[in-house]
Design an enzyme around this catalytic site. Structure first.
Site, PDB file in Angstrom:
ATOM      1  CD  GLN A   1      -2.942   0.898   2.342  1.00 46.59           C
ATOM      2  OE1 GLN A   1      -3.391   1.895   2.842  1.00 46.59           O
ATOM      3  NE2 GLN A   1      -3.240  -0.298   2.787  1.00 46.59           N
TER       4      GLN A   1
ATOM      5  CB  SER B   1      -5.824   3.954  11.139  1.00 46.45           C
ATOM      6  OG  SER B   1      -6.430   2.901  10.412  1.00 46.45           O
ATOM      7  CD  GLU B   2      -2.999  -0.304   6.423  1.00 44.42           C
ATOM      8  OE1 GLU B   2      -2.003  -0.753   6.994  1.00 44.42           O
ATOM      9  OE2 GLU B   2      -3.709  -0.975   5.655  1.00 44.42           O
ATOM     10  CG  ASN B   3      -7.695   4.395   6.991  1.00 41.89           C
ATOM     11  OD1 ASN B   3      -7.140   4.014   8.012  1.00 41.89           O
ATOM     12  ND2 ASN B   3      -8.912   4.887   6.997  1.00 41.89           N
TER      13      ASN B   3
ATOM     14  CB  SER C   1      -0.557   7.139   5.989  1.00 46.24           C
ATOM     15  OG  SER C   1      -0.749   6.066   6.874  1.00 46.24           O
TER      16      SER C   1
END
Lengths: 231, 218
Positions: free
Chosen positions: A101, B46-48, B88
């Site tokens: 990601q 949180s990675e988002n 992030s």
């Protein structure tokens, strides 16, 4: 200032063709360009390469393009929520490139920022590293990842102005600012469109230079994928 | 008796250090937020794209524009900050997040982790896991000791495609606390009512056992 506003979703997606590469902002269903996706799913285009962190769900988001077999290849980091996706992938109908990601985010950012490639430690020693250049910096191995660009990027913001400046809300920001940078034509759909001069320049997240078309849409569905509450 | 998911989360919560930034993965790790010791201050990333993630919202207060990496609705703590995905992962890859807790399908005795793919069966993707394990200074795995077929998830060598090499520092399962050392798995604690023999029988790799192994205090 250059006025980027378009009035209809048809104008917003004008020029899309089969075989193009599209980027779609969003994390899960949060912050996806739902109106553009809906319009694309009604057009007679296919063989698309789609760059998106996820692939929507069966009946919403990119799931709509998958159902109509418009997508040839997906570049994503996590695709777990979509049965049709899984079916097409396991049967070999759909080409899927899964990448970490953070690498996906940085490849989009790099594409928009004029950086052709970069080294990252993510994925070293795994399948992701196969066929990629390796190099050690400060005693730690890294792999070379190349930038991504798109013919069109479809992003969703909370607020924008006619110059294309964007402000996002909450975690609906996610990949949107990065993909906005990497699109040759970036289409931004917004909940609120204000005249030039009304946004505080200090508070803008994506400068309008990265946005070619902006459209105000109504009735965003904003589906919640995993509603979790406490009593 | 083997711990349930909440028991695993409760034990991992004891590993949290005061005034640190922590990333919790999807599944059991998410439950850890329910068991933070009162005298400890931790900030969840949180990675988002949020630092300062709060608990799940009360019914009726959910916001579709505020979710965690598991796509669950969340709230934000006072002082929280929201950012894009590149920012992030700058925090994650840049080593600014001090502890990562994530689930796994397999861990090998040299600290390799596999948790993203079962060839031909399940391919969901790695999400942010590869970035997280490549850079976090401390990585704890939260998982059941054996899989659904009763086979050990602690192995000499991972059989599934790996997510990262030589990165896991500690494993906390329903049966035991195990450190990953340069010489292999070292048994540190056992779950209440679980014997050292039970743990040896459920582990498909050598366990280093020095002296008496105490029961976890939960």
């Amino acid at each position: 200032m250059i006025n980027k506003e378009v009035k209809t979703i048809k104008e917003a997606v004008f020029g899309v063709e089969s075989g193009m590469t599209f980027m779609f902002g969003g994390f899960g269903l949060c912050g996806i360009a739902e109106k553009s996706i809906l319009e694309l799913s009604s057009l007679n285009i296919n063989n698309l390469t789609c760059v998106s962190n996820n692939a929507g769900i069966d009946d919403f988001g990119l799931g709509l393009l998958l159902k109509r077999r418009q997508i040839k290849k997906m570049i994503s980091s996590y695709v777990g929520e979509n049965e049709e996706f899984e079916r097409q992938m396991l049967s070999g109908e759909l080409d899927v490139e899964l990448i970490p990601q953070g690498t996906l985010a940085e490849r989009c950012r790099a594409g928009g920022a004029g950086i052709p490639a970069f080294y990252t430690p993510a994925g070293h020693g795994t399948e992701v590293a196969i066929g990629k250049e390796e190099r050690t910096f400060n005693g730690k191995p890294h792999i070379l990842e190349k930038a991504l660009v798109a013919d069109f990027s479809f992003v969703k913001a909370w607020k924008g102005d006619n110059a294309g400046n964007l402000i996002f809300k909450g975690t609906a920001r996610n990949f949107n600012p990065l993909m906005a940078m990497a699109g040759k034509i970036t289409v931004a759909e917004v909940e609120e469109l204000v005249p030039i001069g009304e946004l505080d320049p200090n508070q803008i997240h994506t400068p309008g230079i990265f946005v070619q078309r902006i459209i105000k849409c109504d009735n965003f569905e904003k589906r919640i994928e995993n509603l979790t509450t406490i009593n | 008796m083997a711990l349930d998911k909440n028991g695993i989360a409760k034990r991992i919560a004891q590993e949290l250090q005061n005034n640190t930034y922590v990333n919790l993965g999807i599944g059991i790790p998410t439950l850890i937020a329910n068991y933070i010791p009162k005298d400890i201050n931790v900030v969840f990333q949180s990675e988002n794209g949020i630092l300062g993630m709060g608990p799940f919202p009360k019914k009726g207060q959910e916001d579709p524009d505020l979710i965690n990496a598991g796509k669950q609705t969340i709230t934000s703590e006072p002082g929280a900050v929201i950012f894009d995905s590149a920012m992030s992962f700058a925090m994650i890859r840049g080593g600014h997040v001090q502890l990562t807790v994530l689930g796994a399908m397999e861990v090998s005795e040299n600290g390799d982790i596999a948790n993203w793919k079962i060839p031909g069966k399940m391919v969901k993707g790695m999400g942010g896991a590869m970035d997280l394990v490549a850079s976090s200074e401390n990585i704890i795995v939260a998982m059941t000791h054996t899989n659904r077929k009763g086979m050990s998830k602690l192995l000499k060598k991972c059989s599934l495609p790996i997510t990262g090499i030589n990165c896991v520092k500690k494993i906390i399962t329903d049966l035991a606390v195990i450190d990953v050392t340069s010489r292999g798995f070292k048994l540190i604690e056992r779950a209440p009512g679980v014997s050292v023999e039970d743990i040896i029988n459920s582990t498909d790799a050598k366990l280093i056992i020095n002296g008496e192994i105490l029961e976890m205090s939960l």
